[in-house]
Write a protein that holds these residues in place. Structure first.
Motif, PDB file in Angstrom:
ATOM      1  N   GLY A  54     148.958  33.525  48.764  1.00  0.00           N
ATOM      2  CA  GLY A  54     148.677  34.322  49.991  1.00  0.00           C
ATOM      3  C   GLY A  54     149.734  33.895  51.036  1.00  0.00           C
ATOM      4  O   GLY A  54     150.494  33.220  51.129  1.00  0.00           O
ATOM      5  N   ALA A 112     146.732  40.765  46.509  1.00  0.00           N
ATOM      6  CA  ALA A 112     145.798  41.209  47.613  1.00  0.00           C
ATOM      7  C   ALA A 112     145.397  42.780  47.475  1.00  0.00           C
ATOM      8  O   ALA A 112     145.780  43.517  46.877  1.00  0.00           O
ATOM      9  CB  ALA A 112     146.475  40.915  48.972  1.00  0.00           C
ATOM     10  N   ASP A 130     142.304  38.237  49.508  1.00  0.00           N
ATOM     11  CA  ASP A 130     143.400  37.592  48.385  1.00  0.00           C
ATOM     12  C   ASP A 130     142.657  36.591  47.764  1.00  0.00           C
ATOM     13  O   ASP A 130     141.625  36.375  47.797  1.00  0.00           O
ATOM     14  CB  ASP A 130     144.546  37.374  49.072  1.00  0.00           C
TER      15      ASP A 130
END
Length: 389
Positions: free
Chosen positions: A39, A322, A359
């Motif tokens: 992420g 995500a 995420d």
């Protein structure tokens, strides 16, 4: 809300299949997706807005409401019970209606098959409904029956749907009222654009030089508004670039055409390192995750609304990086709040319905479960209505 029935009948059918795959715990694939990058750790996305996306943009539901009228007969015409988003939202609306002593009938619009939407509205009229709710069903799909409801002075309330005065239709509006998601985004189209922008913010932060392949489903209004919001926010990233837009029609997801088009785009653009889709079914049913796997490249994949199979991709670090989640249950309770106000002669108010970015490191719901926010919206609504939990 992922209501595919607001499109054509075949559009709804194909997208519903994608939702069913996730509900059954399948990833909709035959191959194993490639590992997804981690992420956000750096980038140029507005930090305050991104932090809010992670924290949740949901606000408190209304704290007060008119006293619910007793014994009302409310019909919900749902896009299709086969579609998870439609069905869960409708069932939560029925649960909320039960709490205030209403009779709530859910009519399965069956994705428009056999003129299902118009039939549902007409049956509600015949049943002397006090109010009719269209859930994921656009005005343009049931214009004739809505005109009959207006003639009978039956209010029509819409949730996650577009009225006939949308610029793409340009006709007379027929909804009595629509659910207002938030004060900042009182119209569903505005909310969708803001939701799409949130997806771009995450991607910019994860990869401030992203070379993006955008999946663009031709026709659906919800997809159009969400994609417009994504592209508008992505344009604020000086180092980002859309290297190709893959246009497709909904049947292309099931036929394999989308996967072929996407695979061709990957070959044509070896520099591409990111993918953006409007809704999760494009990743699940469209073969996007599998095409990424076959490419052998590290590609960030931003999905849609965080269906269970997609959050499992994120959890496993494969196929999707995500999503920007929202609560179907909150939408159901907010629908009943809107009906309460319309029947009391009051104006609809903002429901506080927002989103939350998910995420691998943030906000993943339990495996196999639909996303729900931390805020106890049910208790808040029941208190406002003077109802018992």
């Amino acid at each position: 809300m992922h209501f595919r029935a607001r499109f054509t009948t075949i559009a709804a059918t194909i997208a519903a299949a994608g939702v069913l795959l996730s509900a059954c715990g399948s990833d909709g694939s035959s191959g194993e997706p490639a590992a997804a990058p981690a992420g956000p750790t750096s980038g140029t996305a507005p930090r305050d807005a991104l932090a809010t996306d992670f924290a949740s943009t949901s606000q408190q539901p209304p704290s007060t409401a008119p006293k619910p009228a007793a014994g009302k007969n409310v019909w919900i015409i749902v896009c299709g019970k086969i579609v998870t988003g439609c069905n869960v939202t409708a069932e939560m609306a029925r649960e909320a209606g039960d709490k205030i002593g209403w009779k709530v009938t859910i009519f399965d619009g069956n994705l428009g098959v056999g003129d299902g939407y118009n039939n549902g509205v007409r049956q509600a009229i015949a049943a002397k409904a006090d109010a009719i709710v269209l859930m994921g069903v656009d005005c343009s799909a049931t214009r004739g029956a809505l005109q009959q409801a207006r003639a009978e002075n039956i209010p029509v309330i819409a949730t996650s749907a577009f009225d006939c005065d949308d610029p793409s239709v340009g006709a007379e509006p027929l909804f009595t009222a629509q659910l207002r998601p938030q004060d900042e985004y009182p119209k569903y189209a505005e909310w969708l654009q803001a939701w799409g922008a949130a997806k771009a913010r995450w991607l910019i932060s994860a990869n401030p030089k992203a070379k993006v392949i955008v999946l663009d489903q031709v026709g659906p209004l919800s997809t159009r508004y969400a994609t417009d919001g994504f592209l508008g926010e992505l344009a604020t990233c000086g180092g980002c670039e859309v290297v190709e837009t893959v246009e497709f029609h909904t049947p292309d997801m099931a036929s394999g055409v989308l996967r072929q088009k996407f695979a061709s785009a990957l070959v044509a653009h070896p520099e591409a390192d990111a993918v953006a889709s409007a809704f999760d079914s494009e990743i699940l049913l469209g073969g996007v995750a599998q095409a990424v796997s076959s490419s052998g490249r590290e590609i960030t994949v931003m999905g849609g609304e965080a269906l269970p199979a997609n959050t499992q991709y994120i959890r496993d670090g494969r196929g999707q990086s995500a999503a920007v989640a929202y609560s179907f249950g909150w939408l159901g309770y907010g629908t009943i709040d809107t009906v309460i106000r319309v029947l009391a002669g009051a104006e609809p108010v903002a429901q506080g319905w927002g989103w939350q970015t998910v995420d691998a490191e943030h906000n993943l719901p339990p495996a196999g479960q639909i996303y729900e926010p931390a805020l106890d919206y049910k208790t808040a609504y029941l208190k406002a209505w003077g109802a018992q939990g």
